[in-house]
Design a protein around this motif. Structure first.
Motif, PDB file in Angstrom:
ATOM      1  N   GLU A   1       0.806  -1.274   0.024  1.00 55.97           N
ATOM      2  CA  GLU A   1      -0.114  -0.095   0.151  1.00 55.97           C
ATOM      3  C   GLU A   1       0.927   1.223   0.019  1.00 55.97           C
ATOM      4  O   GLU A   1       0.440   2.214  -0.785  1.00 55.97           O
ATOM      5  N   ALA A   2       2.164   1.262   0.708  1.00 60.06           N
ATOM      6  CA  ALA A   2       2.796   2.402   0.782  1.00 60.06           C
ATOM      7  C   ALA A   2       3.473   2.631  -0.389  1.00 60.06           C
ATOM      8  O   ALA A   2       3.421   3.882  -0.973  1.00 60.06           O
ATOM      9  N   ILE A   3       3.687   1.660  -1.070  1.00 58.42           N
ATOM     10  CA  ILE A   3       4.516   1.694  -2.401  1.00 58.42           C
ATOM     11  C   ILE A   3       3.794   2.317  -3.597  1.00 58.42           C
ATOM     12  O   ILE A   3       3.701   3.140  -4.082  1.00 58.42           O
ATOM     13  N   ARG A   4       2.310   1.804  -3.531  1.00 58.92           N
ATOM     14  CA  ARG A   4       1.331   1.849  -4.542  1.00 58.92           C
ATOM     15  C   ARG A   4       0.917   3.720  -4.464  1.00 58.92           C
ATOM     16  O   ARG A   4       0.939   4.203  -5.334  1.00 58.92           O
ATOM     17  N   GLN A   5       0.833   3.896  -3.223  1.00 55.98           N
ATOM     18  CA  GLN A   5       0.308   5.190  -2.895  1.00 55.98           C
ATOM     19  C   GLN A   5       1.587   6.285  -3.355  1.00 55.98           C
ATOM     20  O   GLN A   5       1.266   7.230  -3.983  1.00 55.98           O
ATOM     21  N   ALA A   6       2.664   6.089  -3.029  1.00 52.75           N
ATOM     22  CA  ALA A   6       3.746   6.922  -3.203  1.00 52.75           C
ATOM     23  C   ALA A   6       4.225   6.917  -4.749  1.00 52.75           C
ATOM     24  O   ALA A   6       4.628   7.741  -5.362  1.00 52.75           O
ATOM     25  N   ALA A   7       3.993   5.712  -5.632  1.00 53.16           N
ATOM     26  CA  ALA A   7       4.432   5.701  -6.742  1.00 53.16           C
ATOM     27  C   ALA A   7       3.390   5.910  -7.975  1.00 53.16           C
ATOM     28  O   ALA A   7       3.711   5.994  -9.110  1.00 53.16           O
ATOM     29  N   TYR A   8       2.407   6.332  -7.474  1.00 55.79           N
ATOM     30  CA  TYR A   8       0.918   6.197  -8.270  1.00 55.79           C
ATOM     31  C   TYR A   8       1.094   7.774  -9.057  1.00 55.79           C
ATOM     32  O   TYR A   8       1.198   8.854  -8.367  1.00 55.79           O
ATOM     33  N   SER A   9       1.060   7.788 -10.339  1.00 57.96           N
ATOM     34  CA  SER A   9       0.678   8.951 -10.967  1.00 57.96           C
ATOM     35  C   SER A   9      -0.570   8.732 -11.766  1.00 57.96           C
ATOM     36  O   SER A   9      -1.158   9.883 -12.150  1.00 57.96           O
ATOM     37  N   GLY A  10      -0.946   7.460 -12.218  1.00 58.93           N
ATOM     38  CA  GLY A  10      -2.071   7.516 -13.033  1.00 58.93           C
ATOM     39  C   GLY A  10      -1.842   7.219 -14.427  1.00 58.93           C
ATOM     40  O   GLY A  10      -2.651   7.028 -15.285  1.00 58.93           O
ATOM     41  N   ASN A  11      -0.449   7.412 -14.763  1.00 59.70           N
ATOM     42  CA  ASN A  11      -0.256   7.057 -16.214  1.00 59.70           C
ATOM     43  C   ASN A  11       0.636   6.012 -16.448  1.00 59.70           C
ATOM     44  O   ASN A  11       1.048   5.269 -15.408  1.00 59.70           O
ATOM     45  N   PRO A  12       0.523   5.181 -17.833  1.00 63.28           N
ATOM     46  CA  PRO A  12       1.131   4.162 -17.981  1.00 63.28           C
ATOM     47  C   PRO A  12       2.528   4.328 -17.697  1.00 63.28           C
ATOM     48  O   PRO A  12       3.326   5.345 -17.807  1.00 63.28           O
ATOM     49  N   GLY A  13       3.129   3.124 -17.118  1.00 64.22           N
ATOM     50  CA  GLY A  13       4.556   2.978 -16.526  1.00 64.22           C
ATOM     51  C   GLY A  13       4.828   3.348 -15.160  1.00 64.22           C
ATOM     52  O   GLY A  13       6.050   3.336 -14.799  1.00 64.22           O
ATOM     53  N   ASP A  14       3.652   3.595 -14.340  1.00 65.54           N
ATOM     54  CA  ASP A  14       3.974   3.785 -13.138  1.00 65.54           C
ATOM     55  C   ASP A  14       4.446   2.593 -12.444  1.00 65.54           C
ATOM     56  O   ASP A  14       5.255   2.882 -11.121  1.00 65.54           O
ATOM     57  N   GLY A  15       4.602   1.261 -12.848  1.00 61.88           N
ATOM     58  CA  GLY A  15       5.212   0.252 -12.409  1.00 61.88           C
ATOM     59  C   GLY A  15       4.381  -0.925 -11.858  1.00 61.88           C
ATOM     60  O   GLY A  15       3.333  -0.865 -12.302  1.00 61.88           O
ATOM     61  N   LYS A  16       5.212  -1.665 -11.045  1.00 63.43           N
ATOM     62  CA  LYS A  16       4.498  -2.836 -10.768  1.00 63.43           C
ATOM     63  C   LYS A  16       5.127  -3.407  -9.404  1.00 63.43           C
ATOM     64  O   LYS A  16       6.298  -3.317  -8.969  1.00 63.43           O
ATOM     65  N   ILE A  17       4.169  -4.158  -8.751  1.00 63.70           N
ATOM     66  CA  ILE A  17       4.616  -4.868  -7.482  1.00 63.70           C
ATOM     67  C   ILE A  17       4.445  -6.351  -7.233  1.00 63.70           C
ATOM     68  O   ILE A  17       3.359  -6.576  -7.631  1.00 63.70           O
ATOM     69  N   PHE A  18       5.484  -6.971  -7.083  1.00 66.22           N
ATOM     70  CA  PHE A  18       5.275  -8.373  -7.001  1.00 66.22           C
ATOM     71  C   PHE A  18       5.613  -8.878  -5.469  1.00 66.22           C
ATOM     72  O   PHE A  18       6.434  -8.467  -4.782  1.00 66.22           O
ATOM     73  N   VAL A  19       4.793  -9.750  -4.936  1.00 67.74           N
ATOM     74  CA  VAL A  19       5.093 -10.367  -3.699  1.00 67.74           C
ATOM     75  C   VAL A  19       5.478 -11.866  -3.700  1.00 67.74           C
ATOM     76  O   VAL A  19       4.717 -12.657  -4.456  1.00 67.74           O
ATOM     77  N   LEU A  20       6.553 -12.320  -3.279  1.00 66.82           N
ATOM     78  CA  LEU A  20       7.006 -13.753  -3.132  1.00 66.82           C
ATOM     79  C   LEU A  20       7.140 -14.069  -2.064  1.00 66.82           C
ATOM     80  O   LEU A  20       7.437 -13.396  -0.860  1.00 66.82           O
ATOM     81  N   ASP A  21       7.084 -15.417  -1.953  1.00 64.68           N
ATOM     82  CA  ASP A  21       7.405 -16.208  -0.679  1.00 64.68           C
ATOM     83  C   ASP A  21       8.805 -16.386  -0.475  1.00 64.68           C
ATOM     84  O   ASP A  21       9.818 -16.430  -1.330  1.00 64.68           O
ATOM     85  N   VAL A  22       9.474 -16.246   0.870  1.00 64.32           N
ATOM     86  CA  VAL A  22      11.032 -16.375   1.240  1.00 64.32           C
ATOM     87  C   VAL A  22      10.830 -17.507   2.105  1.00 64.32           C
ATOM     88  O   VAL A  22      10.203 -17.686   2.998  1.00 64.32           O
ATOM     89  N   ALA A  23      11.881 -18.360   1.623  1.00 60.94           N
ATOM     90  CA  ALA A  23      12.056 -19.736   2.366  1.00 60.94           C
ATOM     91  C   ALA A  23      12.900 -19.362   3.609  1.00 60.94           C
ATOM     92  O   ALA A  23      12.766 -20.029   4.705  1.00 60.94           O
ATOM     93  N   ARG A  24      14.014 -18.477   3.424  1.00 57.77           N
ATOM     94  CA  ARG A  24      14.842 -18.420   4.676  1.00 57.77           C
ATOM     95  C   ARG A  24      15.691 -17.172   4.577  1.00 57.77           C
ATOM     96  O   ARG A  24      15.712 -16.308   3.476  1.00 57.77           O
ATOM     97  N   ALA A  25      15.847 -16.684   5.828  1.00 62.86           N
ATOM     98  CA  ALA A  25      16.540 -15.239   6.034  1.00 62.86           C
ATOM     99  C   ALA A  25      17.452 -15.584   7.072  1.00 62.86           C
ATOM    100  O   ALA A  25      17.133 -16.279   8.107  1.00 62.86           O
ATOM    101  N   VAL A  26      18.830 -15.102   7.040  1.00 63.64           N
ATOM    102  CA  VAL A  26      19.781 -15.141   8.030  1.00 63.64           C
ATOM    103  C   VAL A  26      20.400 -13.877   8.350  1.00 63.64           C
ATOM    104  O   VAL A  26      20.832 -13.060   7.461  1.00 63.64           O
ATOM    105  N   ARG A  27      20.303 -13.399   9.585  1.00 64.32           N
ATOM    106  CA  ARG A  27      21.224 -11.897   9.986  1.00 64.32           C
ATOM    107  C   ARG A  27      22.612 -12.390   9.964  1.00 64.32           C
ATOM    108  O   ARG A  27      22.901 -13.500  11.039  1.00 64.32           O
ATOM    109  N   ILE A  28      23.410 -12.170   9.274  1.00 64.99           N
ATOM    110  CA  ILE A  28      24.774 -12.781   9.315  1.00 64.99           C
ATOM    111  C   ILE A  28      25.593 -12.335  10.611  1.00 64.99           C
ATOM    112  O   ILE A  28      26.331 -13.418  11.229  1.00 64.99           O
ATOM    113  N   ARG A  29      25.303 -11.286  11.322  1.00 60.16           N
ATOM    114  CA  ARG A  29      26.113 -10.954  12.492  1.00 60.16           C
ATOM    115  C   ARG A  29      25.641 -11.898  13.647  1.00 60.16           C
ATOM    116  O   ARG A  29      26.592 -12.318  14.438  1.00 60.16           O
ATOM    117  N   THR A  30      24.442 -12.226  13.717  1.00 61.89           N
ATOM    118  CA  THR A  30      24.284 -13.133  15.086  1.00 61.89           C
ATOM    119  C   THR A  30      23.827 -14.430  14.608  1.00 61.89           C
ATOM    120  O   THR A  30      23.789 -15.221  15.605  1.00 61.89           O
TER     121      THR A  30
END
Ligand code: ATP
Ligand code: MG
Length: 117
Positions: free
Chosen positions: A76-105
């Motif tokens: 929602e934040a991206i859509r509102q901020a990136a919207y102009s109403g003209n072609p080329g405003d962009g696209k948003i994809f949502v993907l599943d993430v299998a794993r994340a690791v914080r390197i430091r800890t």
């Protein structure tokens, strides 16, 4: 965990970044990319010749969040901020993430995404 990949106009960079930070989203990757959507760019007259600019410069945001609520907030934040109403405003994809690791800890999963201690 979900990854949001958003391709937006170059001029939307600051507004999208500010909107994500205002929505309390931290951990953002931004890249300069080239791309085309369904119109395959556009055609332009260059010294009297029609030239097709098929790949246009765009900005890609990549954000990984812990759950669906945060994913919806980011979208929602991206859509509102990136919207102009003209072609080329962009696209948003949502993907599943299998794993994340914080390197430091070595923290994994949602702990790796949450603010660090
Ligand atoms: N299906 C897709 N896969 C990967 N990247 C895409 C896809 N669609 C769009 N993009 C990326 O998003 C950018 C902006 O796309 P764009 O907003 O023109 O999409 P569109 O489907 O043509 O919508 P609109 O009709 O509003 O222009 C493209 O330059 C490309 O980098
Ligand atoms: Mg388009």
């Amino acid at each position: 965990m979900y990854k949001i990949e958003a391709i937006v106009r170059e001029e939307a960079l600051e507004d999208v970044k500010d909107a994500l930070i205002a929505a309390d989203i931290r951990g953002i990757t931004v890249s300069q990319v080239m791309g085309c959507g369904t119109q395959m760019g556009y055609t332009q007259l260059v010294r009297g010749n029609k030239v097709s600019m098929t790949m246009l410069p765009k900005i890609k945001f990549e954000i990984v969040v812990s759950d669906e609520t945060w994913a919806n907030r980011a979208v929602e934040a991206i859509r509102q901020a990136a919207y102009s109403g003209n072609p080329g405003d962009g696209k948003i994809f949502v993907l599943d993430v299998a794993r994340a690791v914080r390197i430091r800890t070595g923290e994994e999963g949602r702990e790796a995404i949450a603010p660090a201690q």
